[in-house]
Each structure stands twice: as structure tokens, then as C-alpha cells.
Design a protein around this motif. Structure first.
Motif, PDB file in Angstrom:
ATOM      1  N   SER A   1       8.478   3.737  11.931  1.00 23.11           N
ATOM      2  CA  SER A   1       8.199   2.663  12.005  1.00 23.11           C
ATOM      3  C   SER A   1       7.757   1.946  14.006  1.00 23.11           C
ATOM      4  N   LEU A   2       6.729   1.467  13.995  1.00 25.80           N
ATOM      5  CA  LEU A   2       6.307   1.455  16.048  1.00 25.80           C
ATOM      6  C   LEU A   2       5.981  -0.403  15.683  1.00 25.80           C
TER       7      LEU A   2
ATOM      8  N   PRO B   1      12.813  -6.976   7.966  1.00 25.74           N
ATOM      9  CA  PRO B   1      13.894  -5.847   7.335  1.00 25.74           C
ATOM     10  C   PRO B   1      12.759  -4.095   6.646  1.00 25.74           C
ATOM     11  N   ILE B   2      11.606  -4.171   6.786  1.00 22.34           N
ATOM     12  CA  ILE B   2      10.735  -3.289   6.764  1.00 22.34           C
ATOM     13  C   ILE B   2      10.823  -2.190   8.385  1.00 22.34           C
ATOM     14  N   MET B   3      10.827  -2.917   8.645  1.00 18.59           N
ATOM     15  CA  MET B   3      10.940  -2.636  10.435  1.00 18.59           C
ATOM     16  C   MET B   3      12.056  -1.934  10.832  1.00 18.59           C
ATOM     17  N   ALA B   4      13.336  -2.346  10.449  1.00 21.30           N
ATOM     18  CA  ALA B   4      14.519  -1.996  10.819  1.00 21.30           C
ATOM     19  C   ALA B   4      15.090  -1.133  10.028  1.00 21.30           C
ATOM     20  N   ASP B   5      14.513  -1.363   9.164  1.00 17.10           N
ATOM     21  CA  ASP B   5      14.590   0.513   8.100  1.00 17.10           C
ATOM     22  C   ASP B   5      13.539   1.112   6.913  1.00 17.10           C
ATOM     23  N   PRO B   6      12.760   1.250   7.869  1.00 15.61           N
ATOM     24  CA  PRO B   6      11.176   1.949   7.224  1.00 15.61           C
ATOM     25  C   PRO B   6      11.730   3.353   5.896  1.00 15.61           C
ATOM     26  N   ALA B   7      12.553   3.930   5.834  1.00 21.21           N
ATOM     27  CA  ALA B   7      12.792   4.900   5.152  1.00 21.21           C
ATOM     28  C   ALA B   7      13.366   4.037   3.705  1.00 21.21           C
ATOM     29  N   LYS B   8      14.071   2.737   3.974  1.00 20.69           N
ATOM     30  CA  LYS B   8      14.311   2.532   2.280  1.00 20.69           C
ATOM     31  C   LYS B   8      13.391   1.567   1.436  1.00 20.69           C
TER      32      LYS B   8
ATOM     33  N   ALA C   1       0.720  -1.190  -0.161  1.00 22.00           N
ATOM     34  CA  ALA C   1      -0.480   0.033   0.156  1.00 22.00           C
ATOM     35  C   ALA C   1       0.477   1.181  -0.115  1.00 22.00           C
ATOM     36  N   VAL C   2       1.866   0.894   0.473  1.00 21.45           N
ATOM     37  CA  VAL C   2       2.614   2.444   0.644  1.00 21.45           C
ATOM     38  C   VAL C   2       3.554   2.442  -0.826  1.00 21.45           C
ATOM     39  N   LEU C   3       3.782   1.696  -1.189  1.00 17.20           N
ATOM     40  CA  LEU C   3       4.354   2.246  -2.819  1.00 17.20           C
ATOM     41  C   LEU C   3       3.199   2.424  -3.547  1.00 17.20           C
ATOM     42  N   ARG C   4       1.909   2.489  -3.570  1.00 18.98           N
ATOM     43  CA  ARG C   4       0.905   3.227  -4.420  1.00 18.98           C
ATOM     44  C   ARG C   4       0.549   4.353  -4.588  1.00 18.98           C
ATOM     45  N   LEU C   5       0.409   4.179  -2.380  1.00 14.72           N
ATOM     46  CA  LEU C   5       0.600   6.181  -1.207  1.00 14.72           C
ATOM     47  C   LEU C   5       1.119   6.882  -2.720  1.00 14.72           C
ATOM     48  N   ARG C   6       2.834   6.211  -2.913  1.00 19.41           N
ATOM     49  CA  ARG C   6       4.296   7.172  -3.117  1.00 19.41           C
ATOM     50  C   ARG C   6       3.631   7.265  -4.281  1.00 19.41           C
ATOM     51  N   GLU C   7       2.222   6.908  -5.248  1.00 15.42           N
ATOM     52  CA  GLU C   7       2.081   6.919  -6.787  1.00 15.42           C
ATOM     53  C   GLU C   7       1.462   8.261  -6.973  1.00 15.42           C
TER      54      GLU C   7
END
Length: 125
Positions: free
Chosen positions: A99-100, A86-93, A63-69
Motif C-alpha cells: 500500500s501507498l 484498515p486496508i491501508m494498515a494491512d493490505p495483505a489481509k 476490484a482486487v477480489l475480482r482480480l484474484r478470481e
């Protein structure tokens, strides 16, 4: 956005207590629809909170990828009970602004929201 109604309700109450207006969504498609509708009337959401995984539906990862579009400047927080993802460890990437780890304390959410909203205001100035 969370597939569990109890979590959505708790988060909504907490965010309302912090002074925010809240729209709930059970999955990514619904969250994106609500974001598009709010943006179309000139009232985009300040921040979107997304559960990382939604069984049987679109979770935060996609969803975040589509949100960015839809809005490259959208602010998004991912939350999950899976701390080793890995998304939780480096959310910006992965397109998130923070992240929480579930369960999280109200103070953790408040501090992260304040940080993201402050960064947004600085960028706009």
C-alpha cells in the motif's frame, strides 16, 4: 487505476520513467477488462496499482477480489488518501501486496515496485 485523470497521468509518467509500460484505467471494471485482455494475449501486467475508493464506480477494495478470481498470482498495490482505512494498515489481509499513502514520493513507489517484483521473481525460481 484512479478516477482522477491528473493522478493517472502523473502515475503513468512516473512509471514510464521507471521503465514500465503502462495502461491506465478510471475504475475497477476498466482495470479488470484491461487485465483480462493483456492476460489473454500472454502479456499479463506485472503489477496493478489501484485507488482504494472510486466514487460511483468499482474501487480497489472490490476490484482486487475480482482480480484474484482472474489471476490468483496477480500483484496489486492499493493507494489512498485515507490513511485510517484498515486496508491501508494491512493490505495483505485484503488481497493486496502493498500500500501507498497519497500523496506518495516517487522513491516510495519505486521501492515498493522493486520489492514486489523481486518477490515475484523469487517465487518463480
Amino acid at each position: 487505476m484512479d478516477d482522477e485523470a491528473a493522478i493517472r497521468r502523473s502515475a503513468s509518467l512516473l512509471l514510464s520513467r521507471f521503465g514500465h509500460t503502462v495502461a491506465e484505467a478510471a475504475h475497477g471494471e476498466e482495470a479488470l477488462e484491461k487485465y483480462r485482455a493483456a492476460k489473454a494475449v500472454g502479456e499479463p501486467f506485472d503489477v496493478v496499482l489501484m485507488d482504494l475508493t472510486i466514487p460511483g464506480a468499482m474501487g480497489g477494495k472490490d476490484a482486487v477480489l475480482r482480480l484474484r478470481e482472474i489471476d490468483p498470482d496477480a500483484k496489486a498495490i492499493v493507494f489512498s488518501g485515507y490513511s485510517n482505512d484498515p486496508i491501508m494498515a494491512d493490505p495483505a489481509k485484503h488481497g493486496f501486496n502493498g500500500s501507498l499513502q497519497k500523496p506518495f514520493e516517487p522513491a516510495e513507489l519505486s521501492a515498493l515496485l522493486q520489492q514486489i517484483l523481486t518477490e515475484r521473481e523469487r517465487a518463480a525460481a
